[in-house]
Design an enzyme around this catalytic site. Structure first.
Site, PDB file in Angstrom:
ATOM      1  N   CYS A  75       0.798  -1.228   0.000  1.00 28.27           N
ATOM      2  CA  CYS A  75       0.000   0.000   0.000  1.00 28.27           C
ATOM      3  C   CYS A  75       0.829   1.277   0.000  1.00 28.27           C
ATOM      4  CB  CYS A  75      -0.963   0.016   1.184  1.00 28.27           C
ATOM      5  SG  CYS A  75      -0.174   0.070   2.828  1.00 28.27           S
ATOM      6  N   HIS A  77      -2.135   1.505   7.243  1.00 25.25           N
ATOM      7  CA  HIS A  77      -2.446   1.341   5.823  1.00 25.25           C
ATOM      8  C   HIS A  77      -2.575   2.705   5.146  1.00 25.25           C
ATOM      9  CE1 HIS A  77      -4.184  -0.139   2.110  1.00 25.25           C
ATOM     10  NE2 HIS A  77      -5.212   0.687   2.272  1.00 25.25           N
ATOM     11  N   ASP A 100      -8.073   3.816  -3.578  1.00 24.48           N
ATOM     12  CA  ASP A 100      -7.079   2.917  -2.981  1.00 24.48           C
ATOM     13  C   ASP A 100      -6.649   1.886  -4.021  1.00 24.48           C
ATOM     14  OD1 ASP A 100      -5.534   1.296  -1.368  1.00 24.48           O
ATOM     15  OD2 ASP A 100      -6.941   1.310   0.307  1.00 24.48           O
TER      16      ASP A 100
END
Length: 299
Positions: free
Chosen positions: A87, A126, A141
């Protein structure tokens, strides 16, 4: 291709490293030839193209490499060497691209749940994004493995979105955070929760260090590769490959250690250099019987 650039009065530490971005190389990497105007259509198309081209993986972590999220390192790894990442890498690079195109992009940091009850307090860690397009804020995302959204989701309570056959919903959690949920096998699955507090590259760098060094991190403990496809999603954890299709239980395959390099190449488009491949094989051969149950890896 022409792109819109913006100037900001913020200190360099609060901005994306946009001036150093090789936009043409990135667009070639994701095979994108569409419009570049900073609108919702472009945002959606870029997100889908990025997910199709750039896998989620941690191979450098498990073979002794160092993960860095400065733009030079991201462009070298994800663009020039055609690798993937997790991420902090994906969303930092994607945010820089969007900023270059004229979008207003803010970092956020989420508490991963991956099926946990939303009242459970998990640690921050995250990296994800909130992007303004057409007068609205959107959750974006490209770095949450195989379970993440494939398109922007409107940042509103009870906002629902169908991304092809995959369903998502944004709610408020018992803790007052935004809660991202994904429907699987008829049940709502909690992915993560996050606040409206902006986060910056320095924050993601700290979380990146923990993800790639802490002995309890699943990215230190496991071999991971995932793909967030339009119709089929893949999750490799050590020598366990799961194949996800909408409305069906995951299909589980156990692979032999010797099959690992071929699975990474054929399923995830990840070709390792000879030395890294040897290290991966050595690690795979040392694995005991393991399962991915309980790991916060997007599976």
């Amino acid at each position: 291709m022409q792109a819109v650039s913006t100037t900001q009065s913020l200190h360099e530490s609060a901005r994306w490293e946009t001036p150093a971005l090789d936009l043409e190389a990135y667009l070639a990497r994701i095979d994108y030839r569409g419009p570049l105007s900073p609108d919702l259509e472009t945002l959606r198309a870029l997100q889908q193209a990025h997910l199709a081209a750039v896998p989620f993986e941690n191979l450098d972590v498990v073979t002794g490499g160092e993960i860095r999220i400065d733009l030079g390192s991201l462009q070298d790894k994800l663009v020039r060497r055609r690798r993937g990442g997790y991420c902090h890498e994906h969303n930092t690079l994607f945010a820089t691209v969007l900023d270059r195109l004229g979008f207003e992009v803010a970092g956020r940091n989420a508490r991963m749940l991956m099926g946990e009850d939303a009242s459970v307090v998990t640690p921050l860690g995250h990296t994800m994004l909130v992007v303004k397009a057409e007068g609205r804020d959107w959750l974006v995302d490209v770095g949450v493995g195989n379970v993440g959204p494939r398109e922007p989701i409107r940042l509103e309570v009870n906002s629902e979105a169908n991304h092809g056959p995959w369903e998502y919903r944004l709610e408020r959690s018992p803790l007052g955070y935004w809660l991202l949920r994904h429907k699987r096998l008829g049940e709502w699955f909690n992915i993560y929760q996050f606040s409206d507090e902006p986060t910056y590259r320095a924050d993601s760098a700290e979380y990146n260090y923990l993800a790639s060094h802490h002995p309890a991190s699943p990215f230190v403990r496991r071999i991971v590769a995932q793909h967030n496809g339009a119709e089929v999603r893949l999750a490799l954890t050590d020598l366990e490959l799961k194949i996800f299709r909408p409305g069906e239980p995951p299909e589980l395959h156990r692979i032999a250690a010797s099959e690992l390099p071929g699975v990474l190449r054929e399923r995830f488009g990840l070709a390792s250099a000879p030395q890294q491949e040897r290290l991966l094989l050595r690690r795979a051969e040392a694995l005991t019987e393991a399962t991915s149950e309980g790991e916060q890896l997007g599976t």
